[in-house]
Design an enzyme around this catalytic site. Structure first.
Site, PDB file in Angstrom:
ATOM      1  CG  HIS A  48      -2.017  -1.037   1.125  1.00  0.00           C
ATOM      2  ND1 HIS A  48      -2.975  -1.069   0.132  1.00  0.00           N
ATOM      3  CD2 HIS A  48      -2.275  -2.102   1.918  1.00  0.00           C
ATOM      4  CE1 HIS A  48      -3.777  -2.098   0.323  1.00  0.00           C
ATOM      5  NE2 HIS A  48      -3.373  -2.752   1.390  1.00  0.00           N
ATOM      6  NE  ARG A  73       1.665  -4.968   3.621  1.00  0.00           N
ATOM      7  CZ  ARG A  73       0.513  -4.490   4.129  1.00  0.00           C
ATOM      8  NH1 ARG A  73      -0.326  -5.310   4.770  1.00  0.00           N
ATOM      9  NH2 ARG A  73       0.218  -3.206   4.030  1.00  0.00           N
ATOM     10  CG  ASP A  87      18.079 -13.195  -4.968  1.00  0.00           C
ATOM     11  OD1 ASP A  87      18.242 -14.099  -4.124  1.00  0.00           O
ATOM     12  OD2 ASP A  87      17.927 -13.417  -6.187  1.00  0.00           O
ATOM     13  CD  GLU A 152      -4.549  -8.985   4.501  1.00  0.00           C
ATOM     14  OE1 GLU A 152      -4.662  -7.828   4.950  1.00  0.00           O
ATOM     15  OE2 GLU A 152      -3.597  -9.349   3.789  1.00  0.00           O
ATOM     16  CG  ASP A 178      -7.539  -5.800   3.597  1.00  0.00           C
ATOM     17  OD1 ASP A 178      -8.274  -5.410   2.672  1.00  0.00           O
ATOM     18  OD2 ASP A 178      -6.350  -5.495   3.687  1.00  0.00           O
TER      19      ASP A 178
END
Length: 267
Positions: A48, A73, A87, A152, A178
């Site tokens: 977000h 995230r 990585d 969620e 959510d």
């Protein structure tokens, strides 16, 4: 050169509460500042917030010298995105919208090299292995990775016991915004029904021997979740802190100016 220890994962295993802050301003300078504030972990958000792989890398580099542990995230739980984040050196991932045990299994597999998983082997190009200067990185990387899955939705809550039971899942994080929407309570993440569902979910996750986490910027609600057994709790967002502090500062000076103005009237 040795593999960096995941202090956040160790703390969760030991059951030590870990308090975090959402870093959504997508700027390495800001995230480094936050890393000096004393939070146990910082969430570098790609779902977000306007982050990409390069801005995430810059923030990982910026906080590397500090005690605050970076959690990343991605915008979705996708093996290609997970590969890139690992990585560049992310060791803890928060993977959103996990609704089934199969999705959780796929998420874990994306963090493991074959034959245990499907992570692509490119360590010679990767910051994570310090460009192959960490001995035996390919065989030891997984022990320092922390996989957190985000539940969620109502579907995810219904499948929670199976999700929490997936080997390789280190913790389950509940997203109140959510979840409340999925429950027909859009915009009411603090509703008593949402809080009850999350408290029950925390108990389920802890019963499976995994860590439970949640976003709770309200201190009273955070205390409720901690009492229920949550061990990693995000207690605010950088956007919220800046917006609120800026508005409060502006308002305070306007009030001061109004109070200082002489009374107007006729002579």
């Amino acid at each position: 050169m040795s593999l960096p220890h995941n202090t956040f994962k160790r703390a969760l295993i030991e059951g030590k509460p870990q308090f975090g802050l959402w870093a959504a301003l997508a700027d390495a300078y800001v995230t480094e500042l936050l890393a000096t504030a004393g939070f146990d972990w910082l969430l570098i958000d790609n779902e977000h917030a306007p982050n990409d792989i390069r801005s995430t890398l810059a923030q990982l580099q910026a906080v590397a010298a500090y005690a605050s542990h970076p959690v990343v995230r991605p915008v979705r739980s996708d093996s290609a995105l997970i590969k890139q984040l690992l990585d560049i050196g992310a060791q803890t991932l928060l993977l959103p919208m996990i609704d089934t045990a199969d999705q959780a299994i796929d998420a874990v597999a994306a963090t493991r090299y074959p034959p245990q998983g499907i992570r692509g082997v490119g360590s010679a190009l990767a910051r994570a292995s310090r460009w192959n200067r960490i001995p035996d990185y390919l065989h030891t990387a997984a022990r320092e990775l922390c996989v957190l899955v985000q539940v969620e939705t109502l579907q995810g809550m219904q499948n929670l016991p199976a999700i929490a039971g997936v080997e390789g899942v280190d913790g389950v994080f509940f997203g109140p915004a959510d979840l409340s929407a999925s429950m027909g309570l859009l915009g009411k993440p603090g509703d008593a029904r949402v809080r009850e569902a999350i408290c029950n979910g925390i108990e389920t996750v802890r019963s499976a021997g995994k860590a439970a986490g949640v976003l709770a910027p309200d201190s009273a609600i955070a205390a409720e979740y901690l009492a229920a057994g949550a061990t990693f709790v995000a207690v605010g967002t950088d956007t919220g802190l800046l917006s609120r502090a800026a508005a409060d500062l502006a308002a305070s000076y306007k009030q001061t100016a109004e109070a200082a103005m002489p009374a107007r009237g006729g002579y």
